[in-house]
Design a protein around this motif. Structure first.
Motif, short mmCIF file in Angstrom:
data_model
loop_
_atom_site.label_atom_id
_atom_site.label_comp_id
_atom_site.label_asym_id
_atom_site.label_seq_id
_atom_site.Cartn_x
_atom_site.Cartn_y
_atom_site.Cartn_z
N SER A 156 0.80 -1.23 0.00
CA SER A 156 0.00 0.00 0.00
C SER A 156 0.83 1.28 0.00
N SER A 171 -1.26 -6.79 -5.14
CA SER A 171 -1.77 -5.46 -4.79
C SER A 171 -2.50 -5.58 -3.46
N GLU A 173 -5.57 -4.95 -2.94
CA GLU A 173 -6.85 -5.60 -3.21
C GLU A 173 -6.69 -7.10 -3.33
N GLU A 176 -5.93 -8.57 0.14
CA GLU A 176 -7.17 -8.58 0.94
C GLU A 176 -8.11 -9.69 0.48
N GLN A 177 -8.20 -9.89 -0.83
CA GLN A 177 -9.08 -10.93 -1.35
C GLN A 177 -8.63 -12.31 -0.89
N GLY A 181 -10.91 -11.00 2.68
CA GLY A 181 -11.57 -9.71 2.83
C GLY A 181 -11.80 -9.32 4.26
N ALA A 184 -12.00 -5.67 5.70
CA ALA A 184 -12.08 -4.88 4.48
C ALA A 184 -12.11 -3.42 4.83
#
Length: 191
Positions: A156, A171, A173, A176-177, A181, A184
């Motif tokens: 980040s 990334s 995202e 996190e996925q 999540g 989130a």
């Protein structure tokens, strides 16, 4: 802050110091933290990197980091942008290396004030990454700082390491996925 680090996160920090020592760097950088994360086994960050295919691309990641270091921190995207302005970063690096030796822009040369010993300080960027990992953990409502928080912080924070990770599909995202999540928005809230 370090009392909140999981064993895996502590091992990553120790591994980052070891990478800095092997490279004879004057300080531990984000690059060293990433290299230590890539070495990790059996942790959440290792699982995430494996799920995203980055562990299989470790050699390519290491080569890309070394090339960016050789160019004095100029990422591939920056080099392409400069090329659009008629500036050939490769030529500049070649001229500097011709005049001052291979790796002159890499910053790999030991700081002459370094007297040896085992202590390696952390660069400002690496300290910021550690602080960001704490903010991410708090934003995710975790009571600990794990190596996954270190990975999220690297992914980040603007800079070469984020760019290199992003070019290999890692990334915020994506991380996190893979983590499901959970929490989130924890990275966004950690700002």
């Amino acid at each position: 802050m370090f009392e909140r680090f999981t064993q895996g996160a502590r091992e990553v920090v120790e591994g980052a110091v070891a990478h800095a020592e092997r490279q004879e760097s004057g300080a531990v950088t984000d690059e060293h933290v990433l290299l230590a994360l890539l070495d990790a086994r059996g942790s959440k960050a290792a699982f995430v990197l494996s799920a995203l295919g980055a562990d299989a691309q470790k050699d390519a990641l290491v080569r890309e980091l070394a090339e960016v270091r050789r160019r004095g921190g100029v990422s591939e995207a920056d080099a392409e942008a400069l090329a659009g302005l008629g500036i050939d970063v490769g030529q500049i690096v070649a001229r500097v290396e011709e005049a001052h030796g291979a790796g002159a822009l890499a910053g790999d040369r030991r700081d002459r004030r370094w007297w040896g010993g085992k202590h390696r300080s952390f660069s400002r960027e690496a300290k910021d990454t550690l602080e960001k990992s704490l903010r991410i953990a708090v934003g995710r409502k975790d009571r600990f700082i794990g190596d996954e928080h270190l990975l999220l912080a690297l992914a980040s924070r603007p800079g070469v390491v984020r760019d290199v990770l992003g070019s290999h599909g890692v990334s915020v995202e994506a991380v996190e996925q893979v983590l499901g999540g959970s929490g989130a928005g924890g990275v966004a809230q950690a700002g």
